[in-house]
Motif scaffolding. Sequence first.
Motif, PDB file in Angstrom:
ATOM      1  N   SER A 108       0.832  -1.208   0.000  1.00 34.97           N
ATOM      2  CA  SER A 108       0.000   0.000   0.000  1.00 34.97           C
ATOM      3  C   SER A 108       0.860   1.248   0.000  1.00 34.97           C
ATOM      4  CB  SER A 108      -0.925   0.003   1.218  1.00 34.97           C
ATOM      5  OG  SER A 108      -0.158   0.035   2.394  1.00 34.97           O
ATOM      6  N   ALA A 228      -3.469   2.356  -3.916  1.00 33.66           N
ATOM      7  CA  ALA A 228      -2.953   1.771  -2.678  1.00 33.66           C
ATOM      8  C   ALA A 228      -3.793   0.567  -2.286  1.00 33.66           C
ATOM      9  CB  ALA A 228      -2.958   2.822  -1.575  1.00 33.66           C
ATOM     10  N   ASN A 229      -5.103   0.737  -2.387  1.00 36.75           N
ATOM     11  CA  ASN A 229      -6.023  -0.327  -1.999  1.00 36.75           C
ATOM     12  C   ASN A 229      -5.879  -1.546  -2.899  1.00 36.75           C
ATOM     13  OD1 ASN A 229      -9.002  -1.492  -2.467  1.00 36.75           O
ATOM     14  ND2 ASN A 229      -8.726  -0.878  -0.348  1.00 36.75           N
TER      15      ASN A 229
END
Lengths: 256, 258
Positions: A108, A228-229
């Motif tokens: 992430s 990021a997710n």
Amino acid sequence: MAQANSIKAFLGQTGQIFRFAGRFFNQVFKPRYEVAEFFRQCYIIGYRSMPLIGLTGFIMGLVITMQLRPSMVSYGVESQLPAIIGIAMVREIAPVITALIFAGKIGSSIGAELGSMKVSEQIDAMKVSGTNPFKYLVVTRVLATTLMLPILTILSDAISLYGSYIGVNISGNISFNLFWTQIFNNLAYYDVIPAFIKTFFFGFAVGIIGCFKGYTTQKGTAGVGRSANSAVVISSIMIFILDLLAVQITELLGFN
Amino acid sequence: MMPAVSNKSERDRGQPKETVLKIRHLYKSFGENHVLIDFNMDLYRGENVVVLGKSGSGKSVLIKCIIGLIKPDKGMVEMFGKSIPKLNDAELDQVMARVGFLFQSNALYDSMTIRENLEFPLRRHMLDITQKEVNTIVMEALKDVGLSHTVDLMPAELSGGMRKRIALARTLILRPDIILYDEPTTGLDPVTAKEIIGLMLDIQKKYNTSSIIISHDMNCLRLTGDRVIVLMNGTNHVTGTYQEIINHEDPAVKEFFE
């Protein structure tokens, strides 16, 4: 129709990740080598992850031992607890759990950092400064994740087994020497080596997917969060797929 | 066919000036969106050219085609006599070392201090430079923009105007011959914008740089532009001095000044 589009998008993205990985292998051996940045990334990715990996490893060893002990006692095989915990930890639990925590923390962070650099034109600024951003940002990070995860896994193995030793001694009584002797007497090279090798692949997957999602971020700051997710989600799925493959390969090679 | 170009300084001296950048028949499309259509321009040494255009008219695409961040579909971009799209990476790096680019978003590296931000291009282009020389150049660049005291701060600790000035210092660090400014005053208050314009003029005077300034800030246009190009429908619609542009009869051009 929607399903067809989803499949098309999935295959498209898979192809892009493989292309991105191909670009990594194309660039990794060519000069200029970003040695200083590589060591900086090893420090950030490896050294700074040690407290988290150590803590989670300790708790993991302690909890699994405490959960397993009553069943072992009821079957009258309590003395086998160190051996069973040792094999389970080294072969499977520590590598996979460490890789998943690593994906959450590092995947992430790489996705968000590179994504933010992309949308704020910092990657373009690097190009203008005469730097190959792929080499500087991607190659160094992927190498660092590939090399640091195996080291972190060894750390996690050691600390989780120590946690297990504490767990055994909460309700029972076993000496430190006997505990470790039982573990090492029951561990074989084919328990350790394949488990160690697969962590390089886990580390590579976390690095390449985090970098891919960050480097290809679009649609502004909202895109950074999505990168990021999805870096964590895809890396985690990839870790399980690679683990499945690793188990099949070690079995085919007769290491089980 | 190049449109008529009138250059104030050239006319004054009555002799041709050295062309540092030449663009001919430049085309760039994104799918069905034709952003640049047969765009042409010249940039002379020591000259400021302002490219004026509405939002989405392709100004930023133009500047990125010039610096090699976007590959044009067709046409020639020649800098210091070298065709940019035909250069390999090493050759492009050599040319780019002579070009500074001030990004609209400043593009300062968030994870680095101001010193490291300024050192970054130096370390990439001057491999045998000593730390002492680096320090001297960094401090001189910061002095040029009046922010020597920020050297050990992080970009996030600075105001918008200060970040713009640091970005300008980073642009200057390699002493470029050409500086490309992408909307240098956008998002700044009028006082800070005026300071930035003042700095741009000081820099040009001190280092005799040539500049392309992408802007729709009329103050910036009036104070910095030796020549103005109005970019419309993907091409250089009108070219002239500031006075020629503001007195132009074309209603589409007049719209900018109303």
